[in-house]
Design a protein around this motif. Structure first.
Motif, PDB file in Angstrom:
ATOM      1  N   SER A 120     -40.281  20.686 -52.129  1.00  0.00           N
ATOM      2  CA  SER A 120     -40.242  22.196 -52.004  1.00  0.00           C
ATOM      3  C   SER A 120     -39.910  22.585 -53.540  1.00  0.00           C
ATOM      4  CB  SER A 120     -38.709  22.597 -51.266  1.00  0.00           C
ATOM      5  OG  SER A 120     -37.705  22.068 -51.850  1.00  0.00           O
ATOM      6  N   PHE A 121     -39.534  21.851 -54.235  1.00  0.00           N
ATOM      7  CA  PHE A 121     -39.087  22.261 -55.897  1.00  0.00           C
ATOM      8  C   PHE A 121     -40.514  22.271 -56.404  1.00  0.00           C
ATOM      9  CE2 PHE A 121     -38.361  21.311 -60.170  1.00  0.00           C
ATOM     10  CZ  PHE A 121     -37.516  22.266 -60.684  1.00  0.00           C
ATOM     11  N   PHE A 122     -41.613  21.518 -56.433  1.00  0.00           N
ATOM     12  CA  PHE A 122     -42.356  21.256 -57.095  1.00  0.00           C
ATOM     13  C   PHE A 122     -43.686  22.122 -56.557  1.00  0.00           C
ATOM     14  CE2 PHE A 122     -40.564  17.449 -58.718  1.00  0.00           C
ATOM     15  CZ  PHE A 122     -40.652  17.795 -60.161  1.00  0.00           C
ATOM     16  N   PHE A 123     -43.660  22.231 -55.284  1.00  0.00           N
ATOM     17  CA  PHE A 123     -44.576  23.310 -54.463  1.00  0.00           C
ATOM     18  C   PHE A 123     -44.385  24.616 -54.967  1.00  0.00           C
ATOM     19  CE2 PHE A 123     -46.692  19.596 -52.667  1.00  0.00           C
ATOM     20  CZ  PHE A 123     -47.722  20.242 -52.406  1.00  0.00           C
ATOM     21  N   GLY A 124     -42.832  24.820 -54.896  1.00  0.00           N
ATOM     22  CA  GLY A 124     -42.274  26.148 -54.942  1.00  0.00           C
ATOM     23  C   GLY A 124     -42.704  26.683 -56.489  1.00  0.00           C
ATOM     24  N   ILE A 125     -42.734  25.739 -57.670  1.00  0.00           N
ATOM     25  CA  ILE A 125     -43.229  26.143 -59.031  1.00  0.00           C
ATOM     26  C   ILE A 125     -44.816  26.362 -58.764  1.00  0.00           C
ATOM     27  CG2 ILE A 125     -43.672  25.204 -61.230  1.00  0.00           C
ATOM     28  CD1 ILE A 125     -41.211  23.699 -60.899  1.00  0.00           C
ATOM     29  N   PHE A 126     -45.462  25.251 -58.112  1.00  0.00           N
ATOM     30  CA  PHE A 126     -46.929  25.593 -57.789  1.00  0.00           C
ATOM     31  C   PHE A 126     -47.481  26.922 -57.334  1.00  0.00           C
ATOM     32  CE2 PHE A 126     -50.636  24.898 -55.255  1.00  0.00           C
ATOM     33  CZ  PHE A 126     -51.558  25.065 -56.194  1.00  0.00           C
ATOM     34  N   PHE A 127     -46.586  27.291 -56.022  1.00  0.00           N
ATOM     35  CA  PHE A 127     -46.810  28.518 -55.624  1.00  0.00           C
ATOM     36  C   PHE A 127     -46.742  29.701 -56.380  1.00  0.00           C
ATOM     37  CE2 PHE A 127     -46.094  26.503 -50.978  1.00  0.00           C
ATOM     38  CZ  PHE A 127     -47.319  25.667 -50.939  1.00  0.00           C
ATOM     39  N   ALA A 128     -45.601  29.517 -57.083  1.00  0.00           N
ATOM     40  CA  ALA A 128     -45.113  30.768 -57.786  1.00  0.00           C
ATOM     41  C   ALA A 128     -46.021  31.138 -59.187  1.00  0.00           C
ATOM     42  CB  ALA A 128     -43.684  30.504 -58.474  1.00  0.00           C
ATOM     43  N   VAL A 129     -46.610  29.810 -59.727  1.00  0.00           N
ATOM     44  CA  VAL A 129     -47.670  30.205 -60.569  1.00  0.00           C
ATOM     45  C   VAL A 129     -49.067  30.550 -60.236  1.00  0.00           C
ATOM     46  CG1 VAL A 129     -48.608  28.715 -62.386  1.00  0.00           C
ATOM     47  CG2 VAL A 129     -46.510  28.406 -62.270  1.00  0.00           C
ATOM     48  N   ALA A 154     -40.303  25.181 -50.160  1.00  0.00           N
ATOM     49  CA  ALA A 154     -41.177  25.660 -51.235  1.00  0.00           C
ATOM     50  C   ALA A 154     -41.612  27.313 -51.167  1.00  0.00           C
ATOM     51  CB  ALA A 154     -42.723  24.936 -51.009  1.00  0.00           C
ATOM     52  N   VAL A 155     -41.718  27.599 -49.986  1.00  0.00           N
ATOM     53  CA  VAL A 155     -42.180  29.189 -49.915  1.00  0.00           C
ATOM     54  C   VAL A 155     -40.957  29.840 -50.389  1.00  0.00           C
ATOM     55  CG1 VAL A 155     -42.433  30.979 -48.281  1.00  0.00           C
ATOM     56  CG2 VAL A 155     -43.787  28.805 -48.307  1.00  0.00           C
ATOM     57  N   TYR A 156     -39.536  29.574 -50.145  1.00  0.00           N
ATOM     58  CA  TYR A 156     -38.333  30.398 -50.637  1.00  0.00           C
ATOM     59  C   TYR A 156     -38.137  30.020 -51.847  1.00  0.00           C
ATOM     60  CZ  TYR A 156     -37.288  31.739 -45.540  1.00  0.00           C
ATOM     61  OH  TYR A 156     -37.390  32.305 -44.586  1.00  0.00           O
ATOM     62  N   ASN A 157     -38.523  29.005 -52.170  1.00  0.00           N
ATOM     63  CA  ASN A 157     -38.346  28.471 -53.793  1.00  0.00           C
ATOM     64  C   ASN A 157     -39.273  29.345 -54.705  1.00  0.00           C
ATOM     65  OD1 ASN A 157     -35.806  26.972 -53.686  1.00  0.00           O
ATOM     66  ND2 ASN A 157     -37.371  24.656 -53.618  1.00  0.00           N
ATOM     67  N   ALA A 158     -40.387  29.590 -54.182  1.00  0.00           N
ATOM     68  CA  ALA A 158     -41.315  30.166 -54.820  1.00  0.00           C
ATOM     69  C   ALA A 158     -41.053  31.581 -55.089  1.00  0.00           C
ATOM     70  CB  ALA A 158     -42.887  29.995 -53.975  1.00  0.00           C
ATOM     71  N   ALA A 189     -29.715  30.124 -57.047  1.00  0.00           N
ATOM     72  CA  ALA A 189     -30.609  30.321 -55.974  1.00  0.00           C
ATOM     73  C   ALA A 189     -31.425  29.171 -55.450  1.00  0.00           C
ATOM     74  CB  ALA A 189     -31.608  31.669 -56.136  1.00  0.00           C
ATOM     75  N   ILE A 190     -31.952  28.310 -56.121  1.00  0.00           N
ATOM     76  CA  ILE A 190     -32.702  27.104 -55.741  1.00  0.00           C
ATOM     77  C   ILE A 190     -31.740  26.100 -55.125  1.00  0.00           C
ATOM     78  CG2 ILE A 190     -34.003  25.074 -56.266  1.00  0.00           C
ATOM     79  CD1 ILE A 190     -35.360  26.930 -58.715  1.00  0.00           C
ATOM     80  N   GLY A 191     -30.322  26.207 -55.643  1.00  0.00           N
ATOM     81  CA  GLY A 191     -29.363  25.103 -55.107  1.00  0.00           C
ATOM     82  C   GLY A 191     -28.756  25.974 -53.780  1.00  0.00           C
ATOM     83  N   ASN A 192     -28.929  27.223 -53.563  1.00  0.00           N
ATOM     84  CA  ASN A 192     -28.564  27.728 -52.225  1.00  0.00           C
ATOM     85  C   ASN A 192     -29.543  27.411 -51.324  1.00  0.00           C
ATOM     86  OD1 ASN A 192     -26.168  29.025 -52.432  1.00  0.00           O
ATOM     87  ND2 ASN A 192     -27.013  30.995 -52.980  1.00  0.00           N
ATOM     88  N   ASN A 193     -31.055  27.300 -51.549  1.00  0.00           N
ATOM     89  CA  ASN A 193     -31.877  26.993 -50.723  1.00  0.00           C
ATOM     90  C   ASN A 193     -31.887  25.521 -50.229  1.00  0.00           C
ATOM     91  OD1 ASN A 193     -33.006  29.390 -50.710  1.00  0.00           O
ATOM     92  ND2 ASN A 193     -34.771  28.947 -52.106  1.00  0.00           N
ATOM     93  N   LEU A 194     -31.455  24.728 -51.104  1.00  0.00           N
ATOM     94  CA  LEU A 194     -31.235  23.242 -51.034  1.00  0.00           C
ATOM     95  C   LEU A 194     -29.887  23.157 -49.993  1.00  0.00           C
ATOM     96  CD1 LEU A 194     -31.861  20.447 -51.828  1.00  0.00           C
ATOM     97  CD2 LEU A 194     -30.520  20.582 -53.302  1.00  0.00           C
TER      98      LEU A 194
END
Lengths: 219, 215
Positions: free
Chosen positions: A34-43, A101-105, A149-154
């Motif tokens: 979710s972390f890496f896909f989060g970055i990928f989706f956001a970018v 990942a979606v929430y992280n993004a 915020a990412i910590g909260n998602n975790l």
């Protein structure tokens, strides 16, 4: 109505601890994806051409508006429908990973936008390429700013990982269900499982606070 | 895409969506009552009440909602609580979302400027009058957004009651995926209906927010 007797739990200690182990494995692998896909989706949403950005935006919209449980069914049955047979464990990890990942993004996108433009301009003017600027200048700062915020998602991910028991993954809830099918003592086992999740949650929260403090100090 | 199939099963999903709406509305109402009680406990002068409020929030937010439902529905009969799936679902979701909403309510009240209370007390309002006439009307505005977020989370969370065999949207989807082997079509229908429900709620929250916004 029978009396409550928590000593029925003792013989199942090993099974429950094995369940805890798999819950940790699921949470950690889900978190990494979710972390890496989060970055990928956001970018991708911010910088990719429309043919890529729009489908990802649609996917994010779809996954934010529907329950994780439903998504798990889609991934578990959907993958085999299109000819990809993955074990339940993999489907569970992919499901948890993509959902969060979606929430992280969503968080990360705001984080990237909020990084000062001067940072990008500075990096570009000393000769960084666009990708280099993102990779070395913008994303590290965005991650640092969005860490709480990412910590909260975790933290939510840890709790929601209990849902994958529904598609038959042998984690903590599944261990309890196994024990209950032999002892017929749901109350004792589910309370025990709740206590175990509570402890895991406490450990995670304490760890995240430490990380946040470290980041604050290094700023 | 198998559209004839989608049309054929659609009526079942509309019925199931109605159950999802009922569960969500009822547990939202229960959750608001729980939240008001817990938020008052957490902000009260009594140490025991504050401790209870904190304990409640930490337990219900620190453990999975799924497990809370299982304790209530499967474990309940052992301690003399016999509930049908629908009631267990409403109570379980309500107790859970209550813990989250309590924090939204508390946040709203703490968000009201301190000077407002001081001014009200200075011109002779009693503590209760200050709360009722000065703090709460302002706090309510600040609560609309966070409570709206809680409500939307609750609608998605209501999918959990499918695991204790309440025939709502996710349960129906699971059943039809199992019997038709058309996961994408079935997901599409269920997703559409969830989206409609959530869209309606978020529009309502937007409307309220605009109507009562301070500026």
């Amino acid at each position: 109505m029978q009396g409550l007797d928590f000593s029925v739990v003792t013989p199942y200690t090993d099974i429950l601890l094995l369940g805890v182990w798999w819950t940790v494995v699921l949470t950690v692998s889900g978190a990494i994806i979710s972390f890496f896909f989060g970055i990928f989706f956001a970018v991708a949403v911010l910088y990719a051409p429309k043919v890529i950005a729009y489908p990802i935006r649609f996917f994010m919209w779809l996954f934010m508006g529907t329950p994780l449980l439903l998504q798990l069914f889609l991934i578990y049955f959907g993958l085999s429908q299109i000819g990809i047979n993955v074990p339940a464990l993999a489907a569970g990890i992919i499901g948890l990973g993509l959902h969060f990942a979606v929430y992280n993004a969503d968080v990360m996108r705001a984080g990237i936008i909020s990084v000062d433009v001067g940072q990008t301009e500075g990096a570009r003017s000393i000769g960084f390429g666009r990708l280099q600027t993102l990779r070395y200048i913008v994303i590290p700062q965005a991650v640092r700013n969005t860490l709480p915020a990412i910590g909260n998602n975790l933290i939510v991910l840890l709790k929601e990982s209990s849902l994958v028991s529904i598609i038959g993954i042998a984690e903590l809830v599944h261990s309890a269900q196994l024990a209950i099918s032999e002892t017929f003592r749901p109350f004792e086992f589910y309370i025990t499982v709740a206590a175990l999740y509570y402890i895991l949650n406490l450990v995670l929260e304490t760890g995240l606070r430490q990380v946040e403090k470290q980041v604050e100090v290094s700023r | 895409m198998d559209f004839p199939l989608m049309l054929r099963v659609f009526p079942f999903f509309v019925e199931a969506a109605w159950v999802t709406v009922q569960i969500s509305v009822l547990s939202l109402l229960l959750g608001l009552v729980v939240a008001a009680v817990i938020a008052s406990a957490k902000m009260s002068g009594s140490f025991a009440l504050r401790a209870f409020g904190s304990f409640y929030v930490s337990v219900f937010r620190g453990t999975p909602c799924l497990i809370q439902l299982f304790v209530l529905y499967f474990g309940g009969p052992q301690i003399g609580i016999n509930l049908d799936p629908f009631a267990a679902g409403v109570i379980g979701l309500g107790l859970n979302i209550g813990a989250y909403m309590a924090e939204s309510i508390r946040g709203g009240i703490l968000g009201v400027e301190r000077g407002q209370v001081e001014a009200a007390r200075t011109i002779g309002f009693s503590k209760l009058q200050t709360l009722r006439l000065v703090v709460l009307p302002q706090a309510a505005r600040l609560m609309i957004r966070p409570l709206g977020v809680n409500a939307i989370g609750l609608i998605k969370g209501s999918a959990l009651v499918s695991t204790i065999s309440v025939v709502e949207l996710t349960y129906t989807a699971q059943r039809f995926i199992g019997s038709t082997y058309k996961p994408f079509e079935i997901f599409g229908i269920a997703a559409l209906l969830y989206m409609i429900i959530i869209y309606a709620v978020s529009r309502a929250v937007d409307g309220l927010d605009r109507r009562y916004a301070i500026n």
